[in-house]
Design an enzyme around this catalytic site. Structure first.
Site, PDB file in Angstrom:
ATOM      1  N   GLN A   1       8.397   7.392   0.214  1.00 16.89           N
ATOM      2  CA  GLN A   1       8.312   6.721   1.507  1.00 16.89           C
ATOM      3  C   GLN A   1       9.680   6.315   2.031  1.00 16.89           C
ATOM      4  O   GLN A   1       9.792   5.682   3.074  1.00 16.89           O
ATOM      5  CB  GLN A   1       7.423   5.482   1.375  1.00 16.89           C
ATOM      6  CG  GLN A   1       5.983   5.819   1.030  1.00 16.89           C
ATOM      7  CD  GLN A   1       5.144   4.603   0.703  1.00 16.89           C
ATOM      8  OE1 GLN A   1       5.611   3.460   0.744  1.00 16.89           O
ATOM      9  NE2 GLN A   1       3.887   4.821   0.364  1.00 16.89           N
TER      10      GLN A   1
ATOM     11  N   HIS B   1       7.022   1.482  -0.543  1.00 14.98           N
ATOM     12  CA  HIS B   1       6.947   0.098  -0.067  1.00 14.98           C
ATOM     13  C   HIS B   1       8.332  -0.484   0.212  1.00 14.98           C
ATOM     14  O   HIS B   1       8.713  -1.525  -0.308  1.00 14.98           O
ATOM     15  CB  HIS B   1       6.195  -0.776  -1.075  1.00 14.98           C
ATOM     16  CG  HIS B   1       4.763  -0.397  -1.273  1.00 14.98           C
ATOM     17  ND1 HIS B   1       3.902  -1.144  -2.027  1.00 14.98           N
ATOM     18  CD2 HIS B   1       4.046   0.658  -0.810  1.00 14.98           C
ATOM     19  CE1 HIS B   1       2.701  -0.574  -2.036  1.00 14.98           C
ATOM     20  NE2 HIS B   1       2.769   0.537  -1.295  1.00 14.98           N
TER      21      HIS B   1
ATOM     22  N   GLU C   1      -3.154  -6.531   7.023  1.00 14.76           N
ATOM     23  CA  GLU C   1      -3.111  -7.859   7.640  1.00 14.76           C
ATOM     24  C   GLU C   1      -2.217  -7.904   8.869  1.00 14.76           C
ATOM     25  O   GLU C   1      -1.259  -7.131   9.003  1.00 14.76           O
ATOM     26  CB  GLU C   1      -2.573  -8.892   6.637  1.00 14.76           C
ATOM     27  CG  GLU C   1      -3.413  -9.066   5.399  1.00 14.76           C
ATOM     28  CD  GLU C   1      -2.842 -10.098   4.439  1.00 14.76           C
ATOM     29  OE1 GLU C   1      -3.502 -10.371   3.410  1.00 14.76           O
ATOM     30  OE2 GLU C   1      -1.746 -10.647   4.703  1.00 14.76           O
TER      31      GLU C   1
ATOM     32  N   TYR D   1       2.590 -15.747   1.730  1.00 12.50           N
ATOM     33  CA  TYR D   1       1.437 -15.046   2.304  1.00 12.50           C
ATOM     34  C   TYR D   1       0.518 -14.436   1.233  1.00 12.50           C
ATOM     35  O   TYR D   1      -0.439 -13.752   1.564  1.00 12.50           O
ATOM     36  CB  TYR D   1       1.903 -14.023   3.330  1.00 12.50           C
ATOM     37  CG  TYR D   1       2.415 -14.744   4.560  1.00 12.50           C
ATOM     38  CD1 TYR D   1       1.565 -15.082   5.602  1.00 12.50           C
ATOM     39  CD2 TYR D   1       3.733 -15.187   4.630  1.00 12.50           C
ATOM     40  CE1 TYR D   1       2.014 -15.808   6.695  1.00 12.50           C
ATOM     41  CE2 TYR D   1       4.189 -15.910   5.716  1.00 12.50           C
ATOM     42  CZ  TYR D   1       3.326 -16.224   6.747  1.00 12.50           C
ATOM     43  OH  TYR D   1       3.777 -16.959   7.818  1.00 12.50           O
TER      44      TYR D   1
ATOM     45  N   TYR E   1      -7.203   0.641  -5.904  1.00 10.40           N
ATOM     46  CA  TYR E   1      -7.649   1.939  -5.400  1.00 10.40           C
ATOM     47  C   TYR E   1      -8.798   2.513  -6.230  1.00 10.40           C
ATOM     48  O   TYR E   1      -9.594   3.290  -5.731  1.00 10.40           O
ATOM     49  CB  TYR E   1      -6.480   2.918  -5.359  1.00 10.40           C
ATOM     50  CG  TYR E   1      -5.479   2.583  -4.279  1.00 10.40           C
ATOM     51  CD1 TYR E   1      -5.787   2.778  -2.937  1.00 10.40           C
ATOM     52  CD2 TYR E   1      -4.237   2.060  -4.593  1.00 10.40           C
ATOM     53  CE1 TYR E   1      -4.882   2.456  -1.939  1.00 10.40           C
ATOM     54  CE2 TYR E   1      -3.320   1.732  -3.603  1.00 10.40           C
ATOM     55  CZ  TYR E   1      -3.646   1.938  -2.272  1.00 10.40           C
ATOM     56  OH  TYR E   1      -2.748   1.609  -1.290  1.00 10.40           O
TER      57      TYR E   1
END
Length: 376
Positions: free
Chosen positions: A91, A155, A248, A258, A269
């Protein structure tokens, strides 16, 4: 408990407790077919972010590392020179492109990207240079998340905004190692707040805590992929990926945890639960999606071209391939609508242009820049 976990200072406990109000249940989304999108530019390779420098020139980052020019509506063949080397793996790659609020005078341009670190690893970095006529010069890193260096290649976060007070906010994902998000000694899983030149503001909530990273503004995030300033309060809001469910929308407040992975509406998963849905001391999201839509770029609508949408939050959706619109009454999500589902395209970024139109980037090897036509 992770060996990297460090508790936040007691001085923040009141702030954390105040952050617990939020969504009680996901909304039932409605699909709408009264929207169309017109291709403006085609031939992009996995575009990630769009920046409008002026009425005549826009820049588009491609995840592989190229920064493309759109001049007078035409895609130039030659990419911008002077862009830093990126780790285009998993990513990782070239992420956000953002002009300084005073770009017309100082020509400063910010880039966030995956930067090589350690022995074959990568981390999230942000830097700036001076941009003119297809050249980026004097590019220098302003911040490198050294503590979030890992070879997981996922991420990264990577969204950036500069608020009206000149503070730069940067999202950093948990890097696929979820305990990082509860470790304030680690930049992973956090939103960072810097001066626009990379210095640490003295009023950041963890400044003075020897066990914490002073750049951290909030933590307990999984992978924030959208970041935008609220048009009234000027506060940053974000969207972020959950695992299997539990994406979210959050209002980003100083010193607030959070919750990931202690609280989440998502699951592993392979099925089992991960944490609790609610727990004292951890902020609830303002809105969440179950199942996941995989939200991406995010914007608040202020344009007169979409009068019924003003103040609403728009996000791209990667997994469920649509344009997502959530209406808020203050901080309460009251309606969710989904558009362009029939196109079946992953939407990576959403921006409002100087002409008042909304623009989308499709995440594909043959990606497009689309203009959203006002709904009929």
């Amino acid at each position: 408990m992770s060996p990297r976990f460090r508790s936040p200072s007691l001085a923040l406990s009141a702030v954390l407790m105040a952050g617990c109000a939020g969504a009680d249940a996901p909304l039932t989304p409605e699909e709408r077919d009264n929207l169309s999108a017109t291709p403006v530019v085609e031939g992009l390779d996995q575009p990630w972010s769009l920046a409008m420098l002026s009425d005549s020139e826009w820049l588009i980052s491609e995840r592989g590392g190229a920064l493309r020019r759109v001049v007078q509506g035409q895609l130039r063949d030659t990419p911008v020179s002077g862009v830093p080397a990126v780790v285009a793996k998993g990513q990782g790659g070239l992420f956000d492109v953002l002009p300084h609020p005073d770009f017309a005078d100082n020509h400063q341009l910010y880039l966030s990207y995956a930067k090589a670190c350690g022995d074959g690893g990568a981390t999230t970095a942000v830097g700036r240079g001076v941009y003119r006529d297809g050249e980026l010069v004097d590019f220098q890193d302003l911040f490198v998340a050294e503590s979030a260096c890992t070879d997981t290649a996922k991420h990264f976060g990577g969204r950036i905004v500069i608020d009206d007070d000149g503070y730069l906010f940067l999202t950093v994902g948990d890097r696929g190692e979820r305990d990082r998000a509860q470790d304030t000694g680690d930049h992973g899983g956090s939103v960072l707040r810097l001066h626009d030149d990379g210095r640490v503001p003295e009023d950041n909530p963890l400044v003075g805590d020897a066990n914490a990273q002073p750049e951290i503004w909030s933590w307990g995030h999984r992978n924030p992929q959208g970041l935008a300033l609220h048009p009234d309060s000027g506060e940053p809001w974000l969207n972020e990926h959950g695992p299997r469910g539990g994406d979210e929308i959050n209002r980003v407040e100083a010193g607030v945890n959070y919750g990931w992975p202690v609280i989440t509406y998502g699951r592993e998963y392979y099925g089992p639960s991960i944490g609790q849905e609610k727990k004292d001391g951890y902020a609830q999201p303002l809105h969440y999606w179950t199942p996941s839509i995989a939200p991406s770029g995010m914007v608040f609508v202020t344009s007169q071209r979409y009068p019924d949408w003003r103040g609403d939050v728009l996000s791209g959706a990667l997994k469920l391939t649509h344009l997502n619109r959530v209406r808020f009454d203050g901080t309460e999500a009251v309606e969710e609508l989904r558009y362009l589902t029939d196109r079946g395209e992953r939407l990576r970024d959403v921006r409002q242009g100087p002409d008042g139109y909304l623009y989308l980037l499709t995440d594909a090897p043959d990606g497009k820049l689309l203009r959203v036509e006002p709904p009929s």
